[in-house]
Design an enzyme around this catalytic site. Sequence first.
Site, PDB file in Angstrom:
ATOM      1  N   VAL A  51      -3.975  -3.352  11.174  1.00  0.00           N
ATOM      2  CA  VAL A  51      -5.228  -3.034  10.497  1.00  0.00           C
ATOM      3  C   VAL A  51      -5.138  -3.328   9.004  1.00  0.00           C
ATOM      4  CG1 VAL A  51      -4.594  -0.618  10.055  1.00  0.00           C
ATOM      5  CG2 VAL A  51      -7.014  -1.231  10.298  1.00  0.00           C
ATOM      6  N   LYS A  52      -3.919  -3.359   8.457  1.00  0.00           N
ATOM      7  CA  LYS A  52      -3.741  -3.541   7.015  1.00  0.00           C
ATOM      8  C   LYS A  52      -4.104  -4.946   6.531  1.00  0.00           C
ATOM      9  CE  LYS A  52      -2.298   0.626   6.072  1.00  0.00           C
ATOM     10  NZ  LYS A  52      -3.057   1.537   5.193  1.00  0.00           N
ATOM     11  N   ASP A  53      -4.264  -5.885   7.461  1.00  0.00           N
ATOM     12  CA  ASP A  53      -4.754  -7.208   7.045  1.00  0.00           C
ATOM     13  C   ASP A  53      -6.102  -7.087   6.357  1.00  0.00           C
ATOM     14  OD1 ASP A  53      -2.518  -8.139   8.354  1.00  0.00           O
ATOM     15  OD2 ASP A  53      -3.602  -9.548   9.636  1.00  0.00           O
ATOM     16  N   ALA A  90      -5.592  -5.870   2.806  1.00  0.00           N
ATOM     17  CA  ALA A  90      -4.987  -6.939   2.014  1.00  0.00           C
ATOM     18  C   ALA A  90      -6.027  -7.963   1.585  1.00  0.00           C
ATOM     19  CB  ALA A  90      -3.880  -7.612   2.828  1.00  0.00           C
TER      20      ALA A  90
END
Length: 345
Positions: free
Chosen positions: A55-57, A60
């Site tokens: 999910v951190k894409d 970012a």
Amino acid sequence: MAESANPSSVGWTTSSPDMTAAIGHTPLIRLRRASEATGCEILAKAEFMNPGGSVKDRAALAIIDDAERRGVLAPGGVVVEGTAGNTGIGLTLVANARGYRSVIVMPETQSQEKIDFLRMIGADLRLVPAKPFRDPGNYVHVSRRLAEEIGGVWANQFDNLANREGHRAGTGPEIWAQTDGRIDAFTCACGTGGTLAGVALGLEDCARAAGQARPQIVLADPEGSGLYGWVKADDLSITGSSITEGIGQSRVPGNLDGIAIDDAERIPDPEALDLIYDLLIHEGLSIGGSSGINVAAAIRVARRMGPGHRIVTILSDGGSRYQSKLFNPTFLRERNLPVPAWLDR
């Protein structure tokens, strides 16, 4: 085999400038056993299907897009961040696509799989001892000082509101569209708070536009974190500990500022692990520790609300990123955690 989706229906393009067009538009999966056990529809957003595997894409991409709009990041620039791993992976991949370098500061206690992956994709990885946020040696503070020293852009994912705004513009409206606006509650754990806060804001925007009440927002928290107590009693006191990585806090990140959170659930590791193993063996879903926390919280919310409700959560990343911990009988036994029979063969 299911028919291939029409690219235009899921937001893909055939002439996108870089890999970032593949971030987001992840499917919403019905968790069969959890749904049947509660009489509710428990749905999970498959964020492990993003290019960087988490999910951190989304955070970012939102952070780098924001830095570009503000004119502080130009080709050849450097992005610096302190991370438990997944945001660093997302930042490095987006930076690679956009022509930037990335310097990633990470506690040395994080999984070997994430350490190896960051090095593989070209991050300048700096491992530091794990220290509490109040200590100047904490990885977040080290990354800030390093950004200042080398003239890089500090991503500052915990307090950079571009993080939650990315989810407000993307993840929240995606969930609303995928459920046709029929959603009673959303729950997920917080590291930076960006996912919970951004989805909450996005769902609230969509509900307001549709003239509907907003869904309940429930924070999921592991033991060893203060956010459960903060929601329940404005008390950040910490008890216990957890093997989960990248979630839980001893402070309230800026991304959670001003967010209406209705309730919280504190999930012990054994409860999360049982669901991680159950989903793998019975539904073919390989998920990491924070996803186990999220699914456990969704089940608790469903039982509290009663049959007939729809609860959505997040599958944050995949289990292969934690093979040396979550799927290691020796590691689990050393911490008095359950070891499933199939794993102990």
